[in-house]
Design a protein around this motif. Structure first.
Motif, PDB file in Angstrom:
ATOM      1  N   SER A 106      -8.742  -0.027  -4.690  1.00  0.00           N
ATOM      2  CA  SER A 106      -8.123  -0.391  -3.563  1.00  0.00           C
ATOM      3  C   SER A 106      -8.999  -0.841  -2.557  1.00  0.00           C
ATOM      4  O   SER A 106      -8.953  -1.881  -1.582  1.00  0.00           O
ATOM      5  N   LEU A 110      -7.099  -4.512  -3.824  1.00  0.00           N
ATOM      6  CA  LEU A 110      -5.899  -4.457  -3.184  1.00  0.00           C
ATOM      7  C   LEU A 110      -5.953  -3.535  -1.933  1.00  0.00           C
ATOM      8  O   LEU A 110      -5.448  -2.387  -1.975  1.00  0.00           O
ATOM      9  N   GLU A 112      -4.586  -3.513   0.783  1.00  0.00           N
ATOM     10  CA  GLU A 112      -3.071  -3.165   1.442  1.00  0.00           C
ATOM     11  C   GLU A 112      -2.108  -2.608   0.827  1.00  0.00           C
ATOM     12  O   GLU A 112      -1.048  -2.136   1.125  1.00  0.00           O
ATOM     13  N   THR A 113      -2.461  -2.155  -0.511  1.00  0.00           N
ATOM     14  CA  THR A 113      -1.561  -1.553  -1.480  1.00  0.00           C
ATOM     15  C   THR A 113      -1.964  -0.031  -1.477  1.00  0.00           C
ATOM     16  O   THR A 113      -3.064   0.296  -1.270  1.00  0.00           O
ATOM     17  N   LYS A 115      -3.107   3.374  -2.268  1.00  0.00           N
ATOM     18  CA  LYS A 115      -4.055   3.781  -3.420  1.00  0.00           C
ATOM     19  C   LYS A 115      -3.188   4.392  -4.434  1.00  0.00           C
ATOM     20  O   LYS A 115      -3.620   4.522  -5.645  1.00  0.00           O
ATOM     21  N   VAL A 117      -0.362   3.831  -5.930  1.00  0.00           N
ATOM     22  CA  VAL A 117       0.188   3.044  -6.819  1.00  0.00           C
ATOM     23  C   VAL A 117      -0.504   2.633  -7.915  1.00  0.00           C
ATOM     24  O   VAL A 117      -0.260   2.834  -9.037  1.00  0.00           O
TER      25      VAL A 117
ATOM     26  N   THR B  22       8.419  -8.131 -10.519  1.00  0.00           N
ATOM     27  CA  THR B  22       7.217  -8.232 -10.370  1.00  0.00           C
ATOM     28  C   THR B  22       7.018  -9.189  -9.188  1.00  0.00           C
ATOM     29  O   THR B  22       7.526 -10.102  -8.865  1.00  0.00           O
ATOM     30  N   CYS B  24       3.712 -10.002  -5.906  1.00  0.00           N
ATOM     31  CA  CYS B  24       2.421  -9.360  -5.049  1.00  0.00           C
ATOM     32  C   CYS B  24       3.161  -8.556  -3.948  1.00  0.00           C
ATOM     33  O   CYS B  24       3.747  -8.959  -3.346  1.00  0.00           O
ATOM     34  N   TRP B  25       2.442  -7.500  -3.811  1.00  0.00           N
ATOM     35  CA  TRP B  25       2.511  -6.547  -2.698  1.00  0.00           C
ATOM     36  C   TRP B  25       2.446  -7.449  -1.283  1.00  0.00           C
ATOM     37  O   TRP B  25       3.295  -7.045  -0.536  1.00  0.00           O
ATOM     38  N   ASN B  26       1.450  -8.001  -1.130  1.00  0.00           N
ATOM     39  CA  ASN B  26       1.191  -8.594  -0.013  1.00  0.00           C
ATOM     40  C   ASN B  26       0.830 -10.155  -0.492  1.00  0.00           C
ATOM     41  O   ASN B  26      -0.204 -10.560   0.020  1.00  0.00           O
ATOM     42  N   TYR B  27       1.857 -10.858  -0.744  1.00  0.00           N
ATOM     43  CA  TYR B  27       1.536 -12.325  -1.154  1.00  0.00           C
ATOM     44  C   TYR B  27       1.247 -13.140   0.128  1.00  0.00           C
ATOM     45  O   TYR B  27       2.270 -12.998   1.000  1.00  0.00           O
TER      46      TYR B  27
END
Lengths: 367, 385
Positions: A106, A110, A112-113, A115, A117, B22, B24-27
């Motif tokens: 994280s 990532l 902004e995802t 943790k 996930v 699928t 991206c989460w924050n593409y």
């Protein structure tokens, strides 16, 4: 499923990956600053007496794991009570390492995802591996270690232009207490953690010497860790390295050959994750097997999913954030782990030896 | 193992799920990002931070071109300004390709750690950014000056910094190196300086000289020549040139190109006094001779070497004295050399190194070797009077 057997080399490789797993990512023994690599090297060798005790316990009863040994020698009740701390330790360790990797992913990739996930996905793979059994984990290690070795060699060669040997100097000029502390930290993380392999040695083929397996793994892993630490200091400089959460990652991100071969850190992250996968799987396997045995189940497989999910929950609840995680890992973990890694094994070992001696005497008297 | 019908259905379902869901989460599309090339930090009169961001505007087509686009933001911190930039132009700043940060002199005279922490911490900002200190104009003027070849000033500064080795007139300090030096108590960090110079078509940025920091505060600048002398004492000269005047008689000049330079610096103790010893070995080529003086054959060459040695030694000494007396900052890293070579001595003196540095004597040896004279054996003859 409980009768799987692993070849000696496979378990050696598993132990190596287990040891370098999270150590490569978050580093250990920061107290010694630029002499960290010396103290990790020292910790490797100073941990050998304790490791020899683990080996002795395992080799006194070949083909049996720790919980069986305890039950056999101390009776059902006391044996089971004694095994609870080890099961807890394995479970807790699995949760901590999962959280380490969750924070790592994280922070670097990532942000902004949530943790959870990556952590859930990671845990899911580990659960699959544990369900498949130790044989699968052993065979995974056999292939992963090749990949990791190649990556370590290539990346370090590419990093040579960034290494400044000056950063290591002067050698050994800090106060002795710092070295002691650093060695202690490095012993508890990662070398002492191998205590959980005692719970898995029933799966090793009997013809293999436990001593050989354990000692070679510890020494190889110790050298890798020490070299990696030295590399991090040389590339980053001692001060920056102390400031970084993930020094290896930062050191690798410095690779830049002719403005062309660069930004390799993501590739290497995969190697870290492979080793982390082995570490979490081994810890989870030990916890599950111990739990099943504790309650007298023949097959541990049905317990993998619930315990694995518990592990995810646990790792989420462990810390509030990354700062707390690092503070805990550095300041509390060595003391917290000490009873599990040193006091209990030594106690058990002494009790076993005394019992054996009494038994021999008895036999002599009878003769 | 046989795959049952149910399992097959589950498998097909899973494959579908993977393929359809699928993403991206924050593409972030590249059009949504403003690619930062350079940043200038100034201080406003009311104490707030004035941030000027030079972004790259990529125009597509068969031949993609890029133009600079400037965004100016006021804020209290770098990150705040970074996010406030979204309100101007609607794009989020993307830091991974940033090349240069220019600090104004006023800002550098304060504690610079206040402004640079974001770069040390953020994961998007990579560590191959150059930090420069603007010497006499505001940082913003430097960033918005005319560019010569590349349209983007920050990219040109990046190119200049990368060619440092053939110039040796400003220190080549990478961001992470600067950060690491900031932690040391026994080293005063330095940064390259940048100024504006009038060129055809408008003022252009010019990198040259050194900004000296002590306790994170700017204390002064070194000129370009002094910078080279300083680099010799830091063993960082890799190329460049040296001009010797009046080698034999008056009115002649020989330019030497530095091919290789190696400085061995270590502390010594002579009669119970701690001194620094520097042995500098310089390999040069004679690249330009004016005034028709024959320095290629002996005795001219011997005289040239002697003259150059003395001149280089005198130059280095004068810079050393200047730094000692005026700035009182150990920019040469001598404290660290003592720490490395004599850790026990260092432990005794480290607390008053600041005062001791001002009295530490420098023992200097220079050894110059002429390796060649390019393609000719003789100088052009001097015109008769």
């Amino acid at each position: 499923m409980n009768n799987e057997k692993l070849a000696g080399t496979q378990i050696t490789k598993t132990i190596i990956l287990f040891l370098i797993g999270s150590t490569m990512v978050i580093g250990t023994g920061v107290e010694a600053g630029r002499d960290m690599w010396i103290s990790t090297l020292a910790a490797t060798f100073l941990s050998l007496p304790v490791i020899l005790i683990y080996c002795r316990i395992a080799s006194l009863f070949p083909g049996k794991d720790l919980i069986e040994i305890l039950e056999l020698n101390f009776g059902k009740l006391i044996g089971r009570l004694l095994s609870i701390p080890f099961i807890w330790f394995a479970f807790h360790l699995a949760a901590i390492v999962l959280r380490n990797f969750g924070e790592f992913i994280s922070t670097i990739a990532l942000p902004e995802t949530p943790k959870t996930v990556p952590m859930i996905i990671f845990a899911f793979i580990c659960i699959l591996a544990v369900k498949a059994g130790i044989e699968t984990i052993g065979r995974c290690s056999q292939y992963f270690i090749l990949l990791i070795a190649v990556e370590i060699i290539i990346v370090n060669m590419l990093n040579i232009p960034n290494m400044e040997i000056e950063n290591l100097r002067p050698l050994m000029t800090l106060e002795a207490s710092k070295y002691m502390q650093s060695i202690f930290t490095a012993f508890s993380f990662p070398f002492g953690e191998t205590v959980i392999f005692l719970m898995l040695f029933s799966s090793v083929q009997k013809k293999n010497s436990v001593y050989k397996i354990f000692l070679s793994a510890i020494i190889i892993a110790g050298l890798i860790i020490s070299f990696t630490t030295a590399r991090n200091i040389m590339v980053l400089g001692p001060n920056t390295m102390e400031a970084m959460y993930f020094p290896s990652y930062s050191a690798i991100s410095r690779v830049n050959i002719g403005n062309f071969l660069q930004r390799m850190e993501i590739v290497v992250t995969i190697a870290f994750l492979l080793a982390g996968f082995i570490k979490i799987s081994v810890a989870l396997l030990a916890a599950t097997k111990g739990f099943a045995r504790l309650f007298g189940f023949e097959d541990y497989a049905i317990w993998v999913v619930p315990i694995g999910l518990l592990m995810v929950n646990m790792s989420y609840l462990l810390y509030d954030d990354i700062t707390e995680m690092f503070e805990w890992a550095q300041k509390i973990w060595p003391y917290y782990a000490f009873p599990f890694q040193v006091i209990l094994p030594i106690g058990i070992w002494i009790a076993l030896e005394v019992k054996r001696m009494l038994k021999e005497k008895k036999q002599q008297v009878e003769l | 193992m046989m795959i049952s019908k149910v399992n097959k259905a589950v498998l097909a379902f899973l494959i579908l799920v993977i393929m359809l869901t699928t993403g991206c989460w924050n593409y972030r599309e590249v059009e949504q990002l403003a690619i930062v090339a350079g940043v200038a930090l100034d201080k406003n009169e009311d104490g707030t931070l004035q941030v000027t961001v030079e972004t790259v505007d990529i125009r597509g087509g068969t031949q993609g071109t890029y133009e600079p686009e400037y965004i100016e933001i006021e804020g209290e911190s770098l990150f705040e300004s970074n996010r406030r930039a979204i309100a101007i132009g609607g794009k989020r700043l993307y830091w991974s390709h940033a090349k240069a940060i220019i600090l104004s002199k006023e800002l550098a005279e304060e504690d610079i750690s206040k402004y640079l922490d974001f770069l040390f911490r953020d994961q998007e900002a990579r560590e191959d950014i150059w930090i420069l200190v603007s010497k006499d104009s505001t940082a913003r003027e430097v960033l918005q000056s005319t560019s010569k070849f590349k349209n983007i000033v920050a990219f040109e500064i990046d190119d200049t910094m990368r060619s440092q080795r053939s110039l040796s007139r400003f220190p080549n300090i990478e961001l992470y190196e600067f950060f690491d030096r900031m932690f040391y108590t026994n080293v005063s960090p330095v940064l390259p300086a940048v100024c504006l110079e009038e060129q055809a078509g408008g003022a252009a940025s010019k990198v040259g000289g050194t900004a000296i920091f002590k306790n994170n505060k700017l204390v002064g600048f070194l000129s370009e020549k002094e910078t080279r002398n300083m680099l010799w004492l830091r063993d960082e000269v890799e190329g460049g040139f040296y001009v010797v005047d009046n080698v034999m008689g008056e009115g002649n000049r020989v330019t030497l190109e530095i091919h290789k330079s190696k400085s061995g610096i270590k502390p010594i103790i002579e009669d119970d006094v701690l001194k620094m010893k520097a042995d500098i070995r310089i390999d040069v080529f004679i690249v330009e001779i004016s005034g028709g003086v024959n320095v290629i054959e002996n005795p001219g060459r011997e005289i040239l070497i002697k003259k150059a040695t003395e001149s280089i030694k005198a130059d280095i000494m004068s810079t050393y004295k200047k730094v000692q007396d005026e700035y009182k900052a150990d920019i040469f890293g001598f404290g660290r050399e003592i720490d490395m070579h004599m850790p026990y001595v260092w432990n005794e003196i480290k607390n008053d190194w600041d005062e001791r540095f001002q009295e530490t004597e420098l023992v200097l040896n220079a050894d110059i070797r002429v390796n060649g004279t390019a393609t000719t054996r003789l100088p052009l003859p001097k015109g008769e009077k």
